[in-house]
Enzyme design. Structure first.
Site, PDB file in Angstrom:
ATOM      1  N   ASP A 152       3.294   8.829  17.838  1.00 20.00           N
ATOM      2  CA  ASP A 152       4.739   8.732  17.661  1.00 20.00           C
ATOM      3  C   ASP A 152       5.389  10.105  17.817  1.00 20.00           C
ATOM      4  OD1 ASP A 152       7.370   7.911  16.299  1.00 20.00           O
ATOM      5  OD2 ASP A 152       6.196   6.072  16.112  1.00 20.00           O
ATOM      6  N   HIS A 184      11.151   9.523  13.145  1.00 15.13           N
ATOM      7  CA  HIS A 184      10.665   8.163  13.402  1.00 15.13           C
ATOM      8  C   HIS A 184       9.214   7.988  12.985  1.00 15.13           C
ATOM      9  CE1 HIS A 184       9.265   4.791  16.031  1.00 15.13           C
ATOM     10  NE2 HIS A 184      10.441   4.298  15.727  1.00 15.13           N
ATOM     11  N   SER A 338       9.831  -1.249  15.828  1.00 22.24           N
ATOM     12  CA  SER A 338       9.143  -0.035  15.384  1.00 22.24           C
ATOM     13  C   SER A 338       8.717  -0.143  13.932  1.00 22.24           C
ATOM     14  CB  SER A 338      10.061   1.180  15.525  1.00 22.24           C
ATOM     15  OG  SER A 338       9.916   1.784  16.780  1.00 22.24           O
TER      16      SER A 338
END
Length: 579
Positions: A152, A184, A338
């Site tokens: 990520d 994120h 996600s």
């Protein structure tokens, strides 16, 4: 990037959704307030009463004279009686008045205990209870020997991940410092493995699992396929059991396929987000067959409008909005495929923590085959929304409890005809995989989603049929129930006698029609119809009905009909009278 506000009681919640053509992280956004779970609708099914008996006696037949008994089953020293929900109080009063009855109580449902951690934002984590993760925690909260790679934007070592973030790799800056410069990856890692019951932030799914941070996306959330492929291979080489890919692009790639094949060949389970475009178009690497593709489900098991979908390539659904800590430690609502993807990765890590250690193929099979069925045909029909407790119980082989099954309708010894609606009740401590309806030992219908309902088409003119139920749980334990019914597809005979002839004119005053009906299994009722409307009926075989002719027009049509006990109907020839 678009900003879409929505409102509920209390503060305004802002959800941000990234729509990028380049490869990027798949986040529906986050907000500081989480949405509550949707309450389930009230259950209007019949209520089961347990009736304790002082001696062996029949208490059901007298009860049937007062309330509509749906079904009954004998127990040792007791009997269960199913009655409509709106007749429970009356049924209980009637039963308690019987000297043979020792007690009357509702048949209750017992469930295994569930863990409730003290993390301050746990109450906002509706996905945990929705998917049975809190019940799975009774078996395992994860193992420090299980490694989940978060491929990520990197991962910041927040206190809630303390001591469980391994040395990683940064393929964007080509160094060994995979710190998160976007946020994120940190939220993704928190959904998977934030410490539970520690009074901090949220409760991750796998409390003791290790996180392997692999930075392949830059500070804008974008990254190249080549970096992603390197990250997947590196994760596999470092012994990752699960590889989480909350990212993707619109184009297929042999490079990504080769990297996924390499990782699965080394025993890793690769899990990826289906994407947030709200389309059926395939998203990669999620659409690679070896990858477990994850869509995002709501608190009532529907699809979030922004989640990609497709029964041919989306393998499983998971809660798409989950609270998670940002880089600054503040908890926000993390939404998107996600977020659904690390939810699945966390559950997969729980399964990987069992002993003996399961293979990645066994984990994948357990996740998909035990998933709760959902409507909409947006994930694979053999799968559904993830069910952690069921998957864990089946994989570990700890489920030896036999389910329970019973008929709701039709009642025992009922008369039926045509296409018959059959309803059943099935319960299990872990979950029901399917319920089968059998007629004389032959499976005629299958249902996998409660409430269990079947359509059975009868063909014999007349027969006694043994109906059967087989309820299977996810471990293969099976329960059975039987009920005999009488099939009658032959209409009764009916005729009108002692009446005014067809075509009679100048009809005056009250005329009479005698209806006479017969059937091998009995007549339920006979009816008089004038101009197509029922004016009188009688629960018997012979009845003299009055026709008050002055109430009708100059021409009236008079007819009688009869219903047998199975519901078959026959009409006698109609007669026209003229005033």
């Amino acid at each position: 990037m678009t900003v879409r506000p929505f409102h509920r009681t209390g503060p305004t919640v802002v959800v941000m959704t990234l729509r990028a053509l380049a490869v990027g992280f798949l986040v529906g956004g986050f907000a500081l307030v989480g949405a509550p779970a949707v309450a389930a609708p009230a259950d209007e099914a019949p209520v089961s009463l347990i009736v304790g008996l002082r001696s062996v006696t029949d208490v059901v037949t007298p009860l049937e004279r007062r309330v509509d008994v749906v079904a009954s089953e004998p127990l040792t020293g007791a009997v269960t009686v199913d009655v409509p929900a709106d007749q429970v109080a009356e049924a209980a009063d009637v039963l308690r008045a019987d000297p043979a009855v020792a007690y009357v109580e509702r048949d209750q449902v017992a469930r295994i205990a569930a863990v409730t951690p003290d993390d301050p934002y746990y109450s906002d984590q509706w996905g945990i209870t929705k998917t049975g993760v809190n019940r799975a925690w009774d078996t395992t909260k994860g193992s420090g020997g299980i490694v989940v790679a978060v491929v990520d934007t990197g991962v910041k070592k927040l206190p809630d991940l303390s001591g469980r973030v391994l040395a990683g790799k940064d393929f964007v800056n080509n160094d060994s410092n995979p710190d998160d410069d976007q946020g994120h990856g940190t939220m993704t890692a928190g959904v998977i493995a934030a410490g539970g019951n520690n009074g901090v932030g949220v409760a991750g799914i796998c409390w003791y699992c290790k996180i392997l941070p692999v930075k392949v996306l830059d500070s804008s959330g974008a990254g190249s396929y080549s970096n992603i492929a390197q990250g997947i291979r590196w994760s596999a080489d470092k012994g990752a059991d699960i590889i989480n890919l909350s990212l993707g692009g619109a184009s297929d790639s042999q490079l990504l396929r080769d990297a996924v094949a390499y990782a699965t060949g080394k025993g890793a389970l690769v899990i990826a987000a289906a994407g947030n475009d709200g389309k059926s178009s395939q998203h990669y690497p999620a659409a690679i067959p070896a990858v477990l593709a994850v869509g995002a489900s709501t608190s009532n098991d529907s699809r979030y409008s922004w989640s990609n979908y497709g029964s041919s390539w989306v393998d499983i659904a998971a809660p798409g909005c989950n609270p998670a800590q940002a880089r600054n430690g503040l908890v926000g609502q993390f939404c998107g495929t996600s977020s659904a993807t690390p939810f699945v990765s966390g559950v997969a890590a729980l399964l990987a923590s069992t002993s003996p250690a399961p293979t990645s193929a066994a984990i994948r099979a357990a996740l998909t085959t035990t998933a709760t069925k959902i409507s909409g045909n947006w994930v694979a029909s053999s799968s559904g929304r993830i069910n952690a407790a069921t998957a864990l119980a089946v994989l570990s082989g700890d489920d030896h409890v036999v389910p329970a099954a019973s008929f709701v309708t039709p009642g025992g010894n009922a008369y039926v005809h045509g296409t018959v609606g059959v309803t059943a009740r099935a319960t299990d401590n872990i979950g029901i995989a399917r319920v089968e309806l059998l007629a004389d030992g032959v499976v005629v219908a299958t249902d996998r989603v409660a409430p269990y309902a079947f359509s059975w088409r009868t063909t014999a003119p007349a027969a006694t049929v043994a109906l059967g139920l087989r309820a299977y749980d996810y471990s293969g334990n099976v329960a059975t129930a039987t009920r005999r019914v009488t099939v009658d597809n032959q209409a009764p005979t009916v005729r009108a006698t002692s009446t005014t002839a067809n075509g009679t004119r100048s009809v005056r005053k009250t005329r009479y029609v005698t209806a006479t009906a017969a059937d091998a299994h009995g007549i339920k009722r006979v009816e008089l119809l004038v101009d197509g409307k029922v004016t009188y009926w009688y629960a018997g075989t012979v009845r003299k009905f009055p026709v008050q002719t002055w109430k009708y027009g100059k021409v009236m049509t008079v007819q009688v009909r009869a219903y047998d006990r199975a519901g078959n109907v026959r009409y006698a020839p109609a007669r026209k009278w003229y005033r």
